[in-house]
Design a protein around this motif. Structure first.
Motif, mmCIF file in Angstrom:
data_model
loop_
_atom_site.group_PDB
_atom_site.id
_atom_site.type_symbol
_atom_site.label_atom_id
_atom_site.label_comp_id
_atom_site.label_asym_id
_atom_site.label_seq_id
_atom_site.Cartn_x
_atom_site.Cartn_y
_atom_site.Cartn_z
ATOM 1 N N ALA A 270 0.862 -1.187 0.000
ATOM 2 C CA ALA A 270 0.000 0.000 0.000
ATOM 3 C C ALA A 270 0.896 1.234 0.000
ATOM 4 O O ALA A 270 1.925 1.270 0.678
ATOM 5 C CB ALA A 270 -0.904 0.006 1.229
ATOM 6 N N THR A 271 0.512 2.227 -0.779
ATOM 7 C CA THR A 271 1.344 3.422 -0.971
ATOM 8 C C THR A 271 0.466 4.671 -0.978
ATOM 9 O O THR A 271 -0.583 4.667 -1.633
ATOM 10 C CB THR A 271 2.042 3.355 -2.367
ATOM 11 N N VAL A 272 0.907 5.695 -0.271
ATOM 12 C CA VAL A 272 0.283 7.011 -0.458
ATOM 13 C C VAL A 272 1.271 7.807 -1.304
ATOM 14 O O VAL A 272 2.341 8.185 -0.830
ATOM 15 C CB VAL A 272 0.021 7.720 0.888
ATOM 16 N N GLY A 273 0.926 8.031 -2.562
ATOM 17 C CA GLY A 273 1.871 8.670 -3.488
ATOM 18 C C GLY A 273 1.638 10.159 -3.666
ATOM 19 O O GLY A 273 2.508 10.871 -4.152
ATOM 20 N N ILE A 274 0.452 10.625 -3.297
ATOM 21 C CA ILE A 274 0.171 12.059 -3.432
ATOM 22 C C ILE A 274 -0.490 12.557 -2.162
ATOM 23 O O ILE A 274 -1.386 11.910 -1.613
ATOM 24 C CB ILE A 274 -0.765 12.362 -4.640
ATOM 25 N N CYS A 275 -0.007 13.693 -1.673
ATOM 26 C CA CYS A 275 -0.611 14.339 -0.502
ATOM 27 C C CYS A 275 -0.714 15.828 -0.847
ATOM 28 O O CYS A 275 0.300 16.505 -0.967
ATOM 29 C CB CYS A 275 0.288 14.097 0.714
ATOM 30 N N THR A 276 -1.919 16.277 -1.069
ATOM 31 C CA THR A 276 -2.102 17.679 -1.457
ATOM 32 C C THR A 276 -2.655 18.445 -0.261
ATOM 33 O O THR A 276 -3.671 18.056 0.322
ATOM 34 C CB THR A 276 -3.085 17.779 -2.644
ATOM 35 N N VAL A 277 -1.953 19.509 0.100
ATOM 36 C CA VAL A 277 -2.297 20.242 1.327
ATOM 37 C C VAL A 277 -2.858 21.615 0.962
ATOM 38 O O VAL A 277 -2.264 22.336 0.159
ATOM 39 C CB VAL A 277 -1.035 20.419 2.202
ATOM 40 N N PHE A 278 -3.990 21.958 1.580
ATOM 41 C CA PHE A 278 -4.615 23.261 1.329
ATOM 42 C C PHE A 278 -4.654 24.052 2.627
ATOM 43 O O PHE A 278 -4.979 23.475 3.669
ATOM 44 C CB PHE A 278 -6.038 23.055 0.788
ATOM 45 N N PRO A 279 -4.337 25.300 2.698
ATOM 46 C CA PRO A 279 -3.939 26.144 1.573
ATOM 47 C C PRO A 279 -2.454 26.073 1.256
ATOM 48 O O PRO A 279 -2.025 26.682 0.262
ATOM 49 C CB PRO A 279 -4.321 27.543 2.055
ATOM 50 N N GLY A 280 -1.634 25.388 2.042
ATOM 51 C CA GLY A 280 -0.220 25.258 1.696
ATOM 52 C C GLY A 280 0.573 26.515 1.946
ATOM 53 O O GLY A 280 1.354 26.940 1.102
ATOM 54 N N ALA A 281 0.351 27.124 3.103
ATOM 55 C CA ALA A 281 1.120 28.315 3.481
ATOM 56 C C ALA A 281 1.806 28.019 4.818
ATOM 57 O O ALA A 281 1.233 27.338 5.673
ATOM 58 C CB ALA A 281 0.198 29.518 3.625
ATOM 59 N N VAL A 282 3.021 28.515 4.979
ATOM 60 C CA VAL A 282 3.805 28.130 6.154
ATOM 61 C C VAL A 282 3.140 28.586 7.462
ATOM 62 O O VAL A 282 3.263 27.922 8.486
ATOM 63 C CB VAL A 282 5.260 28.645 6.030
ATOM 64 N N ASN A 283 2.403 29.661 7.397
ATOM 65 C CA ASN A 283 1.810 30.168 8.640
ATOM 66 C C ASN A 283 0.289 29.962 8.695
ATOM 67 O O ASN A 283 -0.443 30.749 9.243
ATOM 68 C CB ASN A 283 2.157 31.656 8.821
ATOM 69 N N SER A 284 -0.137 28.873 8.067
ATOM 70 C CA SER A 284 -1.571 28.578 8.051
ATOM 71 C C SER A 284 -1.797 27.112 8.402
ATOM 72 O O SER A 284 -1.120 26.225 7.854
ATOM 73 C CB SER A 284 -2.103 28.876 6.653
ATOM 74 N N ILE A 285 -2.717 26.852 9.298
ATOM 75 C CA ILE A 285 -3.011 25.454 9.675
ATOM 76 C C ILE A 285 -3.715 24.781 8.487
ATOM 77 O O ILE A 285 -4.686 25.335 7.954
ATOM 78 C CB ILE A 285 -3.937 25.413 10.907
ATOM 79 N N PRO A 286 -3.226 23.606 8.065
ATOM 80 C CA PRO A 286 -3.867 22.940 6.926
ATOM 81 C C PRO A 286 -5.339 22.628 7.223
ATOM 82 O O PRO A 286 -5.654 21.985 8.222
ATOM 83 C CB PRO A 286 -3.059 21.652 6.767
ATOM 84 N N SER A 287 -6.218 23.095 6.340
ATOM 85 C CA SER A 287 -7.640 22.851 6.570
ATOM 86 C C SER A 287 -8.140 21.663 5.761
ATOM 87 O O SER A 287 -9.143 21.054 6.084
ATOM 88 C CB SER A 287 -8.455 24.090 6.188
#
Ligand code: GLV
Ligand code: MN
Ligand code: MN
Length: 412
Positions: free
Chosen positions: A265-282
């Motif tokens: 089993a592989t997780v090959g893609i992880c897309t993070v929003f909004p992707g800003a250093v000072n923002s908690i990923p929502s």
């Protein structure tokens, strides 16, 4: 009948095709229906026409190049693979099956052999899942393994629907016309690089595939709550990426818990929003790939992943949504074709071994409509899906000779 493969021509063509790429040399990147892919398709069709084959393209862009037999209405014998390449790939995955298949046909033509059953080279559209998230798009559709309704809903990362992408590429016609009529093929044989290390490790030049593993892929979306990375204190957080991190490790554990060599089993893609250093990923989206040679075991891993997701969602108070993109059954190769491949290996005193394909291939879906077999050749260190993928021309030549003899035997 004596088969003489033009090894130089084949090596030259592999290099020419590798140069049609969006990757930085030596990497090959050729994503379906990009201008580069369209250029490669035109290049391939010209080669097939030069070999005297009758070329057609179906409404999803699968290319068929036919050497018409003396009994044109009899079911055809198919061979081929794909030429699309994932980002930062090598030169040989898929390409060896398409250009090797073309060379097999040309060497049979040169030998004086005349087939009764037509021999048809196939180039399948989008074996790789890069653009539409689902692999083997062309072979799924032509074998009726993917409904046209589902295909119409496929969109790429920019939200552009397959319908629009193919229209922009000049590939027209109704998707309903892609499915082949029953009995179209008598057999299908695919030459491919092993993409694993076993043949090389055991110094065996050819692998005869007996089974193809069952692949599944999921898209998991995790919705938490975003906010200021300084101002929101830890007890208040519902960080979607932290939830995803736990789930990724649980997915690894779910495959390891099988205690079976073939469970992965592989997780090959992880897309993070909004992707800003000072923002908690929502919001996070994960792409998960699960495979096993055993269907029950593969499905048990999927159940473990589901349970882990529910756990993480409850503990971290995030909302989790799982979409199953595909969950396919494994395939068994036809013993009679495997025996024909073996006979050719013996004739040339080439050692061979039966093997399982842990990668999926278009043959998986061709097996739903006809008898299939696959022939593997070794690749250096088992490397694949990376720019240093390498196969020597001697190894390719051996594969092409055995493929050509097998096609001749099936088409006689
Ligand atoms: C095919 O490319 C696979 O991922 O097995
Ligand atoms: Mn591949
Ligand atoms: Mn491949």
């Amino acid at each position: 009948m004596s088969i003489a493969v033009d090894q130089e021509r084949l090596s030259r063509e592999i290099e020419e095709l590798a140069a049609i790429s969006d990757g930085e040399v030596p990497a090959v990147t050729r994503v379906v229906f990009t201008p580069t892919d369209l250029k490669a398709r035109d290049w391939l069709m010209a080669k097939c026409k030069k070999a005297g084959l009758t070329v057609r393209q179906d409404p999803v862009g699968n290319i068929f190049a036919r050497w018409t037999g003396s009994q044109p209405d009899a079911p055809a014998v198919g061979t081929g693979s794909h030429i699309d390449a994932i980002p930062n790939a090598g030169k040989y995955d898929g390409v060896v099956g398409v250009l090797g298949g073309l060379e097999a046909i040309r060497s049979l033509q040169a030998s004086g052999f005349r087939p009764k059953h037509s021999i048809e080279l196939l180039m399948f559209t989008s074996e790789e899942p890069t653009r539409f998230g689902i692999g083997c798009l062309g072979s799924r559709l032509l074998s009726g393994s993917l409904s046209v309704n589902k295909a119409r809903k496929l969109a790429d990362r920019d939200g552009i629907l397959l319908e629009e992408v193919r229209a922009n590429a000049g590939v027209t016609g109704a998707l309903e016309e892609v499915k082949l009529p029953d009995g179209y093929y008598k057999a299908f044989v695919e030459l491919h690089i092993e993409q694993g290390p076993l043949l090389e490790q055991q110094n065996i030049p050819l692998g005869l595939v007996t089974h193809i593993a069952a692949p599944a892929s999921l898209r998991i979306s995790i919705e938490g709550e975003g906010g200021h990375a300084g101002a929101v204190l830890m007890p208040e957080r519902r960080d979607a990426l932290c939830a995803a991190a736990e789930l990724i490790l649980a997915i690894e554990t779910a495959a390891r818990a099988s205690n079976a060599r073939d469970s992965v089993a592989t997780v090959g893609i992880c897309t993070v929003f909004p992707g800003a250093v000072n923002s908690i990923p929502s919001r996070v989206q994960l792409s998960v790939d699960v495979r096993d040679t055993n269907l029950e075991r593969r499905d048990e891993i999927l159940r473990r992943i589901r349970a882990a997701g529910q756990n993480v969602a409850a503990q971290r108070q995030v909302v989790l949504d799982e979409e199953v993109l595909n969950a396919d059954a494994p395939a068994e190769c036809a013993t009679s074709i495997v025996e024909t491949l073996a006979e050719s290996c013996k004739k040339h005193q080439l050692n061979f071994m039966p093997m399982v394909s842990r990668a999926y291939h278009d043959s998986l879906f061709m097996s739903r409509i006809t008898a299939v077999a696959m022939l593997f050749i070794p690749c250096r260190n088992g490397y694949s899906h990376r720019p240093d993928e390498y196969v020597s021309s001697e190894e390719i030549e051996r594969g092409v000779i055995v493929l050509a003899e097998t096609l001749a035997s099936l088409a006689a």
